[in-house]
Design a protein around this motif. Structure first.
Motif, short mmCIF file in Angstrom:
data_model
loop_
_atom_site.label_atom_id
_atom_site.label_comp_id
_atom_site.label_asym_id
_atom_site.label_seq_id
_atom_site.Cartn_x
_atom_site.Cartn_y
_atom_site.Cartn_z
N GLU A 1 1.04 17.45 45.25
CA GLU A 1 1.28 16.30 44.45
C GLU A 1 0.31 15.90 43.49
O GLU A 1 0.88 15.21 42.51
N VAL A 2 -0.89 15.87 43.85
CA VAL A 2 -2.14 15.65 42.97
C VAL A 2 -1.98 16.53 41.57
O VAL A 2 -1.93 16.15 40.42
N ASP A 3 -1.67 17.84 41.79
CA ASP A 3 -1.30 18.81 40.76
C ASP A 3 -0.30 18.27 39.86
O ASP A 3 -0.25 18.33 38.54
N ALA A 4 0.92 18.00 40.64
CA ALA A 4 2.03 17.53 39.74
C ALA A 4 1.90 16.39 39.05
O ALA A 4 2.22 16.13 37.87
N ARG A 5 0.96 15.43 39.58
CA ARG A 5 0.73 14.16 38.90
C ARG A 5 -0.05 14.48 37.71
O ARG A 5 0.05 13.94 36.58
N GLU A 6 -0.87 15.15 37.81
CA GLU A 6 -2.01 15.70 36.71
C GLU A 6 -1.08 16.21 35.60
O GLU A 6 -1.41 15.95 34.27
N ALA A 7 -0.16 17.30 36.16
CA ALA A 7 0.64 17.81 34.95
C ALA A 7 1.71 16.81 34.19
O ALA A 7 1.90 17.08 33.18
N GLU A 8 1.92 16.06 34.69
CA GLU A 8 2.72 14.86 34.32
C GLU A 8 1.97 14.22 33.25
O GLU A 8 2.49 13.70 32.35
N ALA A 9 0.82 13.67 33.77
CA ALA A 9 -0.21 13.03 32.95
C ALA A 9 -0.14 13.78 31.74
O ALA A 9 -0.32 13.16 30.46
N ARG A 10 -0.58 15.09 31.55
CA ARG A 10 -0.94 15.79 30.68
C ARG A 10 0.46 15.96 29.81
O ARG A 10 0.16 15.94 28.42
N ALA A 11 1.52 16.02 30.25
CA ALA A 11 2.84 16.10 29.47
C ALA A 11 2.94 14.83 28.75
O ALA A 11 3.40 15.00 27.53
N ALA B 1 2.74 11.67 23.71
CA ALA B 1 2.50 10.79 22.62
C ALA B 1 1.97 11.39 21.58
O ALA B 1 1.94 11.04 20.39
N GLU B 2 1.07 12.41 21.51
CA GLU B 2 0.18 13.03 20.41
C GLU B 2 1.57 13.65 19.40
O GLU B 2 1.44 13.75 18.18
N ALA B 3 2.54 14.31 20.11
CA ALA B 3 3.66 14.84 19.28
C ALA B 3 4.26 13.50 18.39
O ALA B 3 4.76 13.89 17.48
N GLU B 4 4.44 12.36 19.16
CA GLU B 4 5.06 11.12 18.45
C GLU B 4 4.04 10.85 17.32
O GLU B 4 4.64 10.52 16.13
N ARG B 5 2.92 10.80 17.49
CA ARG B 5 1.86 10.59 16.49
C ARG B 5 2.01 11.62 15.36
O ARG B 5 1.80 11.06 14.21
N ALA B 6 1.94 12.75 15.74
CA ALA B 6 2.05 13.76 14.53
C ALA B 6 3.35 13.53 13.60
O ALA B 6 3.41 13.69 12.50
N GLN B 7 4.42 13.31 14.58
CA GLN B 7 5.63 13.00 13.72
C GLN B 7 5.77 11.94 12.85
O GLN B 7 6.18 12.02 11.80
N LEU B 8 5.12 10.80 13.12
CA LEU B 8 4.93 9.58 12.46
C LEU B 8 3.91 9.82 11.31
O LEU B 8 4.32 9.67 10.04
N ARG B 9 2.95 10.82 11.65
CA ARG B 9 2.16 11.33 10.39
C ARG B 9 2.83 11.92 9.21
O ARG B 9 2.78 11.95 8.18
N ALA B 10 3.66 12.83 9.91
CA ALA B 10 4.60 13.85 8.97
C ALA B 10 5.69 12.87 8.24
O ALA B 10 5.90 12.97 7.09
N GLN B 11 6.33 11.91 8.77
CA GLN B 11 7.11 11.01 8.15
C GLN B 11 6.76 9.92 7.19
O GLN B 11 7.00 10.08 6.13
N GLU B 12 5.15 9.59 7.54
CA GLU B 12 4.59 8.99 6.57
C GLU B 12 4.26 9.72 5.36
O GLU B 12 4.32 9.33 3.96
#
Length: 165
Positions: free
Chosen positions: A58-68, A73-84
């Motif tokens: 369960e701890v491993d699954a939660r950690e993987a979920e947090a990393r995902a 979030a990083e992909a969304e920021r990169a998408q916003l930078r690309a749109q800008e």
């Protein structure tokens, strides 16, 4: 009377045999129940042991979920930078096109009112005869009169839109 005694003895023997069989069946049942209790206890111990393993999973699954979630979030920021960046590029291209349109309006050799007019960036900047390169390939180029310095019957360079005076 001897028969009666044998009948009573036979009945007593049958009753004793039945009692012995019943006692053996009960003993077997108790042994089976004791075995089942032991197996149930072992299974419970295994479940408790596996619970700690489940907790780690369960701890491993939660950690993987947090990393995902961080990666999303990083992909969304990169998408916003690309749109800008694309927006900035489009704005810069629009400013460049405005400058070219202004230059074409000022240039007496460019017919900026033509139906197939598109703003053209010059390939070389010369004061005598500016030549223009097409920003977009026109689908149809009408035949124009020959420009000074060219052979009659040839078309001017694509996108020049020169007016003949």
């Amino acid at each position: 009377m001897d028969t009666w005694i044998w009948i009573v003895v036979a009945v007593v023997v049958v009753v004793l045999i039945a009692a012995a069989l019943l006692a053996a069946a009960r003993k077997k049942k108790h042994e089976r129940e004791a075995q089942q209790r032991l197996e149930a206890q072992q299974l419970r111990q295994q479940a408790v042991t596996q619970t700690s393993g489940l907790s780690q999973a369960e701890v491993d699954a939660r950690e993987a979920e947090a990393r995902a979630e961080l990666a999303r979030a990083e992909a969304e920021r990169a998408q916003l930078r690309a749109q800008e960046a694309h927006t900035g590029l489009a704005q810069e291209q629009a400013r460049q096109e405005d400058v070219l349109r202004q230059a074409d309006r000022l240039d007496p050799d460019v017919d900026h009112r033509s139906a197939d007019y598109t703003p053209q960036a010059p390939t070389t900047a010369g004061p005598e005869a500016p030549t223009h390169q097409a920003a977009q390939e026109p689908t149809h180029q009408p035949t124009h009169a020959a420009e000074p310095g060219t052979e009659p019957g040839t078309e001017p360079p694509a996108g020049s839109h020169r007016r003949d005076a």
